[in-house]
Design an enzyme around this catalytic site. Structure first.
Site, PDB file in Angstrom:
ATOM      1  N   HIS A   1      -3.399  -5.265   1.117  1.00  0.00           N
ATOM      2  CA  HIS A   1      -2.806  -5.500   2.519  1.00  0.00           C
ATOM      3  C   HIS A   1      -2.688  -6.968   2.899  1.00  0.00           C
ATOM      4  O   HIS A   1      -3.835  -7.199   3.640  1.00  0.00           O
ATOM      5  CB  HIS A   1      -3.769  -4.638   3.434  1.00  0.00           C
ATOM      6  CG  HIS A   1      -3.313  -3.020   3.634  1.00  0.00           C
ATOM      7  ND1 HIS A   1      -2.350  -2.343   4.179  1.00  0.00           N
ATOM      8  CD2 HIS A   1      -4.121  -2.067   3.136  1.00  0.00           C
ATOM      9  CE1 HIS A   1      -2.544  -1.157   4.208  1.00  0.00           C
ATOM     10  NE2 HIS A   1      -3.503  -0.986   3.470  1.00  0.00           N
TER      11      HIS A   1
ATOM     12  N   CYS B 124       0.702  -1.235  -0.070  1.00  0.00           N
ATOM     13  CA  CYS B 124       0.037   0.065  -0.082  1.00  0.00           C
ATOM     14  C   CYS B 124       0.961   1.343   0.125  1.00  0.00           C
ATOM     15  O   CYS B 124       1.568   1.553  -0.987  1.00  0.00           O
ATOM     16  CB  CYS B 124      -1.160  -0.067   1.101  1.00  0.00           C
ATOM     17  SG  CYS B 124      -2.434   1.123   1.048  1.00  0.00           S
TER      18      CYS B 124
ATOM     19  N   GLU C  81      -0.774  -8.367   4.973  1.00  0.00           N
ATOM     20  CA  GLU C  81      -0.667  -8.418   6.630  1.00  0.00           C
ATOM     21  C   GLU C  81      -1.924  -8.502   7.273  1.00  0.00           C
ATOM     22  O   GLU C  81      -1.944  -8.929   8.500  1.00  0.00           O
ATOM     23  CB  GLU C  81       0.149  -7.473   6.845  1.00  0.00           C
ATOM     24  CG  GLU C  81      -0.366  -5.902   6.844  1.00  0.00           C
ATOM     25  CD  GLU C  81      -0.321  -5.182   5.672  1.00  0.00           C
ATOM     26  OE1 GLU C  81      -0.897  -3.987   5.808  1.00  0.00           O
ATOM     27  OE2 GLU C  81      -0.211  -5.664   4.509  1.00  0.00           O
TER      28      GLU C  81
END
Length: 188
Positions: free
Chosen positions: A170, A78, A172
């Protein structure tokens, strides 16, 4: 192998947790000299203008560019992608400029317009990958040496150029560790 996560702002903890699940030693990088202590580096999502300002205030920006140009494997998500981009469309912002792409900031809308979808990433397996887009940049142009690994609505969302892996969503924030594992293979 020790992987650093740039710790100036953003989704630092989430990346560290993903790496720990994979059994990897981590270091939250907050000082320029710590860049020499890691075998790979993750640039997390966050707020790119804040991140570049802090990097410059800490005199870490030039050291980071030097390490990347000398082959340090980097995984940007990002806002990290915006930091690495050579060009930012319709916005004047300082950047590191090491990845041959043009990005448009917040291209998918504001925070309330965040969304999830599934993308195909053949490089990490046949199962679709859950992609979470939060104020995500859009890659509007790629250089000739940039490999497109995944797209959403015909736009690149995961690209690779040499030692740099860049993802506009994202990973994560999911339990899917395939992209982190893919990055670790780049580091080996």
């Amino acid at each position: 192998m020790k992987i650093g996560v740039l710790g100036v702002q953003g989704d630092v903890r989430e990346h560290v947790e993903a790496l720990h699940k994979l059994g990897v030693e981590t270091l939250i990088v907050k000082l320029p000299e710590q860049l020499d202590m890691v075998d790979g580096l993750i640039l997390p999502g966050g707020e790119s203008t804040t991140m570049i300002r802090i990097l410059k205030e800490m005199d870490m920006d030039e050291k980071l560019v030097e390490r990347i140009n000398n082959g340090l494997p980097v995984f940007a998500t990002c806002a990290g992608v915006i930091l690495l981009a050579k060009r930012i469309e319709n916005y004047s912002q300082e950047k590191l400029g090491v990845l041959d792409i043009t990005v448009e900031r917040n291209a998918y809308g504001r925070q309330v317009e965040s969304f999830e979808t599934f993308v195909e990433i053949p490089a990490v397996g046949k199962d679709p990958f859950r992609a979470i887009f939060i104020r995500a940049p859009r890659i509007v142009e790629t250089g000739k040496n940039v490999e497109i690994l995944a797209t959403y609505d015909y736009d690149p969302v995961l690209v690779k150029e040499g030692n740099i892996l860049a993802c506009t969503f994202h990973p994560e924030l999911t339990d899917d560790l395939r992209l982190h594992r893919y990055f670790l293979e780049m580091v080996k």
